[in-house]
Scaffold this motif. Structure first.
Motif, mmCIF file in Angstrom:
data_model
loop_
_atom_site.group_PDB
_atom_site.id
_atom_site.type_symbol
_atom_site.label_atom_id
_atom_site.label_comp_id
_atom_site.label_asym_id
_atom_site.label_seq_id
_atom_site.Cartn_x
_atom_site.Cartn_y
_atom_site.Cartn_z
ATOM 1 N N ILE B 150 0.978 -1.192 0.042
ATOM 2 C CA ILE B 150 0.119 -0.130 0.001
ATOM 3 C C ILE B 150 1.065 1.269 0.135
ATOM 4 C CG2 ILE B 150 -1.611 1.388 1.428
ATOM 5 C CD1 ILE B 150 -2.898 -1.319 2.423
ATOM 6 N N ALA B 151 2.111 1.179 0.840
ATOM 7 C CA ALA B 151 2.751 2.430 0.808
ATOM 8 C C ALA B 151 3.360 2.789 -0.595
ATOM 9 C CB ALA B 151 3.950 1.960 1.649
ATOM 10 N N LEU B 152 3.519 1.679 -1.330
ATOM 11 C CA LEU B 152 4.142 2.023 -2.535
ATOM 12 C C LEU B 152 3.181 2.232 -3.909
ATOM 13 C CD1 LEU B 152 7.181 -0.353 -2.499
ATOM 14 C CD2 LEU B 152 7.438 1.805 -2.798
ATOM 15 N N GLU B 153 1.982 1.585 -3.850
ATOM 16 C CA GLU B 153 0.976 1.393 -5.001
ATOM 17 C C GLU B 153 0.517 2.669 -5.344
ATOM 18 O OE1 GLU B 153 -3.049 0.212 -3.145
ATOM 19 O OE2 GLU B 153 -2.455 -0.643 -4.910
ATOM 20 N N GLY B 154 0.140 2.997 -6.454
ATOM 21 C CA GLY B 154 -0.570 4.295 -6.792
ATOM 22 C C GLY B 154 0.164 5.398 -6.429
ATOM 23 N N ARG B 155 -0.477 6.414 -5.813
ATOM 24 C CA ARG B 155 -0.024 7.540 -5.143
ATOM 25 C C ARG B 155 0.550 7.006 -3.771
ATOM 26 N NH1 ARG B 155 -2.843 13.434 -4.200
ATOM 27 N NH2 ARG B 155 -1.208 14.342 -3.114
ATOM 28 N N GLN B 156 1.880 7.111 -3.674
ATOM 29 C CA GLN B 156 2.537 6.556 -2.577
ATOM 30 C C GLN B 156 2.119 7.410 -1.123
ATOM 31 O OE1 GLN B 156 6.496 6.872 -3.847
ATOM 32 N NE2 GLN B 156 6.450 5.169 -5.131
ATOM 33 N N GLY B 157 2.492 6.499 -0.131
ATOM 34 C CA GLY B 157 1.978 7.277 1.230
ATOM 35 C C GLY B 157 2.617 6.558 2.482
ATOM 36 N N LEU B 318 -4.870 9.927 -16.709
ATOM 37 C CA LEU B 318 -4.504 9.153 -15.386
ATOM 38 C C LEU B 318 -3.514 8.059 -15.742
ATOM 39 C CD1 LEU B 318 -8.154 9.594 -13.800
ATOM 40 C CD2 LEU B 318 -6.129 10.320 -12.904
ATOM 41 N N GLY B 319 -2.856 7.997 -14.872
ATOM 42 C CA GLY B 319 -1.863 6.496 -14.691
ATOM 43 C C GLY B 319 -0.381 6.862 -14.608
ATOM 44 N N ASP B 320 0.168 5.937 -15.074
ATOM 45 C CA ASP B 320 1.767 5.882 -15.108
ATOM 46 C C ASP B 320 2.324 6.973 -15.939
ATOM 47 O OD1 ASP B 320 4.419 5.451 -14.906
ATOM 48 O OD2 ASP B 320 4.279 3.299 -14.957
ATOM 49 N N LEU B 321 2.915 7.826 -15.267
ATOM 50 C CA LEU B 321 3.779 8.880 -16.107
ATOM 51 C C LEU B 321 4.740 8.206 -16.940
ATOM 52 C CD1 LEU B 321 4.444 11.968 -13.703
ATOM 53 C CD2 LEU B 321 2.502 11.795 -15.495
ATOM 54 N N LYS B 322 5.442 7.219 -16.769
ATOM 55 C CA LYS B 322 6.454 6.831 -17.717
ATOM 56 C C LYS B 322 5.759 6.294 -18.876
ATOM 57 C CE LYS B 322 9.860 4.067 -15.872
ATOM 58 N NZ LYS B 322 11.049 4.950 -15.864
ATOM 59 N N ILE B 323 4.577 5.723 -18.846
ATOM 60 C CA ILE B 323 3.787 5.329 -20.141
ATOM 61 C C ILE B 323 3.337 6.353 -20.846
ATOM 62 C CG2 ILE B 323 2.188 3.689 -20.809
ATOM 63 C CD1 ILE B 323 2.555 1.975 -18.393
ATOM 64 N N ASN B 324 2.448 7.259 -19.808
ATOM 65 C CA ASN B 324 1.568 8.186 -20.698
ATOM 66 C C ASN B 324 2.478 9.357 -21.081
ATOM 67 O OD1 ASN B 324 -0.650 6.715 -20.040
ATOM 68 N ND2 ASN B 324 -0.874 7.887 -17.898
ATOM 69 N N LEU B 325 3.361 9.849 -20.672
ATOM 70 C CA LEU B 325 4.163 11.102 -21.023
ATOM 71 C C LEU B 325 4.513 10.949 -22.508
ATOM 72 C CD1 LEU B 325 6.211 12.677 -18.306
ATOM 73 C CD2 LEU B 325 4.742 13.766 -19.802
ATOM 74 N N PRO B 326 5.321 9.839 -22.938
ATOM 75 C CA PRO B 326 5.621 9.696 -24.365
ATOM 76 C C PRO B 326 4.585 9.904 -25.333
ATOM 77 C CG PRO B 326 6.818 8.129 -23.118
ATOM 78 C CD PRO B 326 5.795 8.439 -22.039
ATOM 79 N N ASP B 327 3.281 9.322 -24.913
ATOM 80 C CA ASP B 327 2.099 9.382 -25.848
ATOM 81 C C ASP B 327 1.716 11.005 -26.330
ATOM 82 O OD1 ASP B 327 2.075 6.557 -25.777
ATOM 83 O OD2 ASP B 327 0.320 6.650 -24.450
#
Lengths: 81, 554
Positions: B150-157, B318-327
């Motif tokens: 939970i600490a690591l998934e999605g928005r971390q916390g 929404l989602g992972d920047l690593k995937i979405n930014l290049p698009d």
């Protein structure tokens, strides 16, 4: 003031109801009523929450949805008084 | 030390920590966590004894932010647990993955107002991403694995796990359950890539507005490639500093309350904001209704709840920047706008000429920035020195600038630097602090001494709570209520008491040699800079004011 009715399905885990109430208050919604019960067969709780606020209900739905034990949130009714 | 003891809840904790790659933890023992500390005695996990649980929490935050790994802290029940809360709130506000383990009174005593009993589980609701209280030894392993996930998934916390003493002592069943990774529950809506691309290619004056989410997503390379491909003029939030190349011609610096003039003017004038991992924080927007008034918005985020929270998005991805930014990368024809932004940047460049021989903190921080080794990690506390560091130092990665952004917690800098240094023993770590903030967790000098943590401390000393004093002068008719710190201790004597080499300088002519001596020193070092008590941070956007109406002097 907007009035909303939400139905929330949640795993029957520790303090899940407290978490929902804390988020609801913190995000600026007043609670007009609440009904809650647990299906002991599935261990899924159903919470019907009646809230009112000047704010858009999507702000609250998105925040409740982020809680770990929540399965789904639906807005059943939305009325502007 | 080897042991033939049966596995208990306490020893299971360290087994799970090691399964998650945890080598270092920060904490402070006490009655209700003694079985865990007894298990630590047999463990290969390195424990760093802090001198206050808040210090342990901030060291865990610093460790996580500098390394990208989960930070772990331990505390006993009652006051030990409540002392963690500020650190957990800080981690929540800045989305930092931390797992906090608290001891609790035995289950049989819970709810009886027992000695050192507090409902930390209840207290944790508002300051963690999630929390657990383990009341059955059969649940412990699963809960600990879940805490890391939970600490690591999605928005971390931050995640807190409260473990009663009898559960720590209980024998672990041999048929323990294997953990399967969590699946992201929130189904993300389809990305508005087509709409976003149409907005981007139609824009005449677009701006790239970058926040801390880029570093959290480990998407610095993808962001820089996106910035290069599009040529977008760019600005950064406080927590986003380091994500963009600070030497790029199109990078205008930090925006917001103490942002650069060029950044704020460009944002106010833009017709499109491409928001990447940022959340329209009030310190960024100033008067929200007048922030970037002519701009449409493309919003990239991992957290659905950030979309339309403070500013509506015309397209949401929404989602992972690593995937979405290049698009979204596209070649744009915005040469005139780029030239205009670059001219504003040149016209509004910092001026380090400063009359007299009094030390000018912005110039010192800029000189340290130019002289510090590559990949130096800088932490700050909160106040004027924090804003000067953000304005006048350059960072090549978000993990090299650790500052309490969302919570704005004084006392963050020193313990965060300790955590950062332990996670990155071969990198230089510098804690930039002020005389007010430094005293908030000054006990951590003892942690530095005990473990010979070679942190460099730059103490910018105006014998004031400088930022509050500045606001009192500007907005409260100069009524200087409780901001005088002229009775500070002798900081050199204080550092020396912890075997930390220290030096005070008071004149500009001493600065260069002092910086070099500090950076050349192998161990911990404190450099105290006495500055003029009336120096202010400029520019400043007054509260509830549009960002183009900034003050540049009194």
């Amino acid at each position: 003031m907007n009035h909303y009715q939400l139905t929330i399905k949640a795993d029957d885990k520790q303090v899940v109801l407290e978490r929902i109430l804390q988020v609801t208050r913190y995000r600026g919604f007043l609670i007009s009523g609440i009904e809650a019960k647990v299906n002991t067969g599935t261990n899924i709780g159903t919470i019907v929450l009646f809230v009112r606020s000047e704010r858009s209900i999507t702000l609250l739905v998105d925040q409740i949805n982020k809680l770990i034990d929540i399965k789904e949130v639906h807005v059943d009714k939305s009325e502007t008084a | 030390m080897a042991s033939d003891k049966p596995q208990t809840g306490g020893s299971l904790l360290f087994n799970v920590l090691q399964q998650h790659g945890v080598q270092h933890v920060f904490g402070y023992p006490g009655g209700a966590i003694m079985p865990i500390y007894d298990a630590l005695y047999d463990s290969d996990v390195n424990h760093y004894l802090c001198r206050h649980e808040q210090g342990a929490a901030f060291s865990a935050v610093g460790y996580a932010r500098a390394s990208g790994d989960v930070g772990v802290c331990l505390a006993t029940s009652g006051p030990g647990a409540t002392n963690l809360i500020t650190g957990l709130a800080d981690a929540l506000a800045d989305s930092i993955p931390v797992v906090a383990i608290t001891g609790q009174v035995p289950t049989s005593a819970m709810g009886s107002d027992a000695f050192q009993e507090i409902d930390i589980f209840g207290l944790s609701l508002a300051c963690t991403k999630h929390s657990f209280q383990v009341t059955d030894i059969n649940d412990l392993e699963k809960v600990l694995h879940k805490a890391f996930a939970i600490a690591l998934e999605g928005r971390q916390g931050p995640v807190l796990v409260d473990i009663p003493k009898d559960i720590q002592l209980a024998q672990v069943p041999t048929d323990s359950e294997h953990f399967s990774p969590l699946k992201n529950k929130v189904k993300l809506p389809p990305a508005d890539v087509v709409a976003a691309k149409a907005l981007l290619t139609a824009a005449k004056q677009p701006i790239l507005y970058v926040g801390g989410g880029v570093g959290m997503a480990n998407a610095v390379d993808e962001l820089r490639e996106f910035a290069r491909a599009t040529g977008l003029p760019s600005v950064s939030t406080l927590k986003g500093l380091g994500a963009l190349d600070p030497n790029c011609d199109n990078y205008l610096g930090m925006l917001g309350m103490h942002g650069t003039k060029a950044s704020n003017l460009a944002v106010q004038e833009c017709d499109l904001l491409v928001v990447v991992g940022a959340r329209f924080d009030d310190r960024v927007t100033g008067k929200l209704d007048e922030f970037a008034p002519n701009a449409k918005v493309i919003h990239f985020d991992i957290d659905t709840a950030e979309i339309n929270k403070r500013r509506n998005a015309d397209a949401a991805i929404l989602g992972d920047l690593k995937i979405n930014l290049p698009d979204l990368a596209a070649e744009l024809t915005i040469g005139d706008w780029q030239a205009k932004c670059q001219q504003m940047k040149a016209d509004c460049a910092w001026d380090y000429n400063h009359p007299g021989d009094t030390i000018f903190a912005p110039a010192v921080l800029n000189e340290i920035s130019n002289k510090m080794p590559e990949n130096t990690c800088v932490t700050t506390d909160v106040g004027q020195h924090q804003m000067w560091a953000a304005q006048h130092m350059a960072f090549n990665d978000p993990s090299n600038f650790l500052t309490s952004g969302g919570m704005g917690t004084m006392g963050f800098g020193l313990p965060a630097a300790i955590g950062a240094q332990i996670s990155r023993p071969h990198d230089c770590v510098i804690a930039v602090t002020g005389d007010g903030s430094f005293m908030m967790n000054v006990q951590e000098l003892s942690t530095i001494k005990r473990f010979q943590v070679p942190v460099k401390i730059v103490l910018i000393d105006n014998a004031k709570l400088g930022m509050v004093r500045q606001w009192q002068d500007l907005f409260f008719d100069g009524r200087l209520s409780e901001t005088d710190l002229s009775d500070n201790p002798d900081f050199i004597m204080l550092a020396t008491a912890f075997d930390i080499k220290a030096k005070q300088i008071t004149k500009k002519s001493e600065v260069t040699a002092a910086i070099e001596e500090m950076l050349d020193h192998n161990g911990p070092y404190l450099l105290q800079l006495k500055i003029d008590a009336l120096d202010n941070v400029w520019p400043l956007v007054p509260p509830n004011t549009a960002n183009d109406k900034m003050m540049e002097s009194t």
